[in-house]
Design an enzyme around this catalytic site. Sequence first.
Site, PDB file in Angstrom:
ATOM      1  N   GLY C  34     -14.755  17.543 -60.346  1.00  0.00           N
ATOM      2  CA  GLY C  34     -13.423  17.030 -60.672  1.00  0.00           C
ATOM      3  C   GLY C  34     -13.384  15.562 -61.006  1.00  0.00           C
ATOM      4  N   CYS C 243       0.972  44.007 -73.892  1.00  0.00           N
ATOM      5  CA  CYS C 243       0.545  43.700 -75.258  1.00  0.00           C
ATOM      6  C   CYS C 243       0.926  44.854 -76.183  1.00  0.00           C
ATOM      7  CB  CYS C 243      -0.971  43.488 -75.290  1.00  0.00           C
ATOM      8  SG  CYS C 243      -1.649  43.406 -76.962  1.00  0.00           S
ATOM      9  N   CYS C 246      -2.656  46.572 -77.435  1.00  0.00           N
ATOM     10  CA  CYS C 246      -3.593  47.260 -76.551  1.00  0.00           C
ATOM     11  C   CYS C 246      -2.942  47.682 -75.247  1.00  0.00           C
ATOM     12  CB  CYS C 246      -4.824  46.397 -76.276  1.00  0.00           C
ATOM     13  SG  CYS C 246      -4.513  45.059 -75.120  1.00  0.00           S
ATOM     14  N   CYS C 268      -1.871  40.116 -77.177  1.00  0.00           N
ATOM     15  CA  CYS C 268      -2.853  39.350 -76.409  1.00  0.00           C
ATOM     16  C   CYS C 268      -3.213  38.058 -77.136  1.00  0.00           C
ATOM     17  CB  CYS C 268      -4.161  40.143 -76.275  1.00  0.00           C
ATOM     18  SG  CYS C 268      -4.097  41.449 -75.056  1.00  0.00           S
ATOM     19  N   CYS C 274      -8.384  42.003 -76.451  1.00  0.00           N
ATOM     20  CA  CYS C 274      -7.518  42.982 -77.094  1.00  0.00           C
ATOM     21  C   CYS C 274      -8.361  44.005 -77.865  1.00  0.00           C
ATOM     22  CB  CYS C 274      -6.555  42.256 -78.028  1.00  0.00           C
ATOM     23  SG  CYS C 274      -5.084  43.201 -78.438  1.00  0.00           S
TER      24      CYS C 274
END
Lengths: 258, 366, 294
Positions: C34, C243, C246, C268, C274
């Site tokens: 970080g 979606c 899909c 998606c 997808c």
Amino acid sequence: MTDAPLLKVRDISKFYGARIGCRNVSFDLWPGEVLAVVGESGSGKTTLLNCLATRLMPTSGSVEYRMRDGTMRDLARMSEAERRFLMRTDWGFVHQNPADGLRMAVSAGANVGERLMAVGERHYGNIRETAGDWLGRVEISADRIDDQPRAFSGGMRQRLQIARNLVTSPRLVFMDEPTGGLDVSVQARLLDLLRGLVQDLGLSAIVVTHDLAVARLLSHRMMVMKDGLVIEQGLTDRVLDDPREAYTQLLVSSILQV
Amino acid sequence: MYVAVKGGEAAISNAHRLLADRRRGDRSLPAIRIEQIVAQLGLAVDRVMAEASLYDRALAALAVRQARGDMIEAIFILRAYRTTLPRFGYSRPVETGAMLVERRVSATYKDLPGGQLLGPTFDYTHRLLDPSLLTDQEVEAPLEREEAGEPVMRVSDILAGEGLVEDDGSLPEGHVPGDLTREPLEFPMARDLRLQALSRGDEGFLLALGYSTQRGYARTHPFVGEVRIGEVEVELDMPELGFAVSLGRIQVTECQMIAQFKGSAKNPPQFTRGYGLVFGQSERKAMAMSLVDRALRAEEFGEDIVAPAQDEEFVISHSDNVQATGFVEHLKLPHYVDFQAELDLVRRMRRDYEAAQDKDLPEAAE
Amino acid sequence: MTTADLATYNFAYLDEQTKRMIRRAILKAIAIPGYQVPFASREMPMPYGWGTGGVQVTAAILGPKDVLKVIDQGADDTTNAVSIRAFFQKVANVAVTTKTRAATIIQTRHRIPEEKLTSGQTLVYQVPIPEPLRFLEPRETETRKMHALEEYGLMHVKLYEDIARNGHIATTYAYPVKVEGRYVMDPSPTPKFDNPKMHMSEALQLFGAGREKRIYAVPPYTEVVSLDFEDHPFEIQTFDKPCALCGAQDVYLDEVVLDDRGGRMFVCSDTDHCEQRCASGHRGHLAHDKEAAE
């Protein structure tokens, strides 16, 4: 008051090149005591305040502070991390211009709550409640909690700045002309509020002012500065009622004429 | 009917083909040659070299042509090439006092050793469009003066003789000049790195900042000690040989801006300086750079930092036009994922708002 | 005049000296999760703000046997993703893929793939502004100090203001996280939907900010916690519908405007996810239309 001083100041001097800011200032500040530093502008009082609050590095001398665990620490020898922690927890600094001490684009509630969040408070409801409580104590109405200080009057801003400083229950507060720039009627109200808070919380404070009335109302003890030197100090009543130095006499007489 | 967008690859390739066509333009005209750009658009080439920090006229001219005359694009292309070049070493500081001067003007002395030399300047031309340039008219050969034989002393050296101006300054013992193209940039910076950044900084940005100091945003009361343009020798120390070897000559523009004096208990009053040094002929840039350099030294001289030109982080972080153009122009890249998130939030907040309004309505009616 | 004799480039464009410098920065970043490690970012042959940081990180870690996937907004076929992928094919002749599972290195802008990343994979983020405190404090010297001293109160001031104003935290992307209990980090402008995927990820996550000259990292199995309040916990976006192609639930969706009468559909954002689902027989309510169109 306990029998150990909160702040021990020894021979503080600050030079700006060849010019003197302040010279050889020594005193002790006791818990619960309010010390006023008075003098004309250019007398070195603000320089002294900034040296004490570690906002300026003194050229020589030492400032020791008694931590909550009772140990005396030399401020110049503390790490920056420790000093900054001290400044946002155990100390407060009230600027003459509230804009210097507030975040003007952040709501009043967040201004007060910031110190709490800085020390790890993570409950929004509690932070807000404490902030609201403090706004009440400085006589800011609860419905202003989400307003930004730029929508506040000068007096309100100054009270907000005080609340922001006191929320972590500091033991020592530095004030630089806290009533400067305010109308006379607003000054009186603020002084009254400050006196009440200082008494209730048992705060120690160092107040820099050119206004002897402020010193009279707030402080137990006062120091008079001229040309960077402390020329007279003592209990406030004594200094104001029976000034010994000619300069102090002049200051006192000039205010009495008003 | 929805068809997922495909064929980004083909679109890109077609776009670049169109770009090549537009770059070439009217095929009935001869294509512009790199040599022509070097010879006839020399100052454009100089700017590209200066801000790309690569002294190579042919490559700079190629970049200008490739970029269709877009200077920042050309600088970008040349920079991206420069960055891949290996470093063989660092040259010795160039000796501008020994410059083969083509232009040299001082605003502080009427006459001085080496004289005032106007050189190839736009100054005192009347900015009237010149119809003779519409055709390829014969141009007279320039006049050459006799070798003066007199050294062209730097104005700073003249003033330094009396101690009236701060000296060149010295770096702390053991300080190796930084290289901002090789080391991470960190604030606050030492002056060596700051000057490097300014030297490749955007001419327009530095011009505006320098101008702002003249208009009162950090006034420094500047005088052009001198501006000189000419060729200097670049030398490289060869440890194996024990002496410096000349790598060749480059053209540079140097500006010494004499500014407000300063004194302290320890030092008597003397003028301070701002410095500008740029590849090629670029007087405007060198002068602006020297103004900004002086303004950025505010802290060193104990001056209050009140204006943008004095703010190191502000100036250096925003002076690089390759960085600036990339980030501004990246806004045209797709952001629809983030936008979707914001869209969703705004819709939700509007629903909350309307719900609150609806709740308030009956009360208002009462 | 020709430049054919000088325009030669090293494997993966950057010279080896530069790669070593970047690798050192990456190693430091991994060692201090970080923490933003300054590095001497190079000019790249694409503009700053277009992924130069990610490209430099990728160039520094890419080997001839790697398989590279590049996505922008979750999709492999957005122009900038296409361009960066083509760049590495050109300068490193590296194998590329659109399949999340098949990639060893995935360079991304604004999304984390839906499919769980696994040990051995590296996700390289393109970062525009690496400093999570930047919009609260513009000064680099000050923000570095704030990180060093762990002064993160200001971060919560911002979240407090969100709640005070909107009743909830109104940050939807680039949502700040705390890494391994120490550094507050900007996850790059990914939607906060993706934040939980960073937590305890098996893959190595590297972040490159070219213009701002910073590299940072989240090593595998590292704690990544989105900042919040106890009484206003972090939440991710949810979508009302699956979606349209899909039928996937619990994925991030793009809104597609279909006509000028307010018609829209949601699909998606992760195109590979997808396609994989469609290939294995999943169908959304508009999938039929799509097939008919093709």
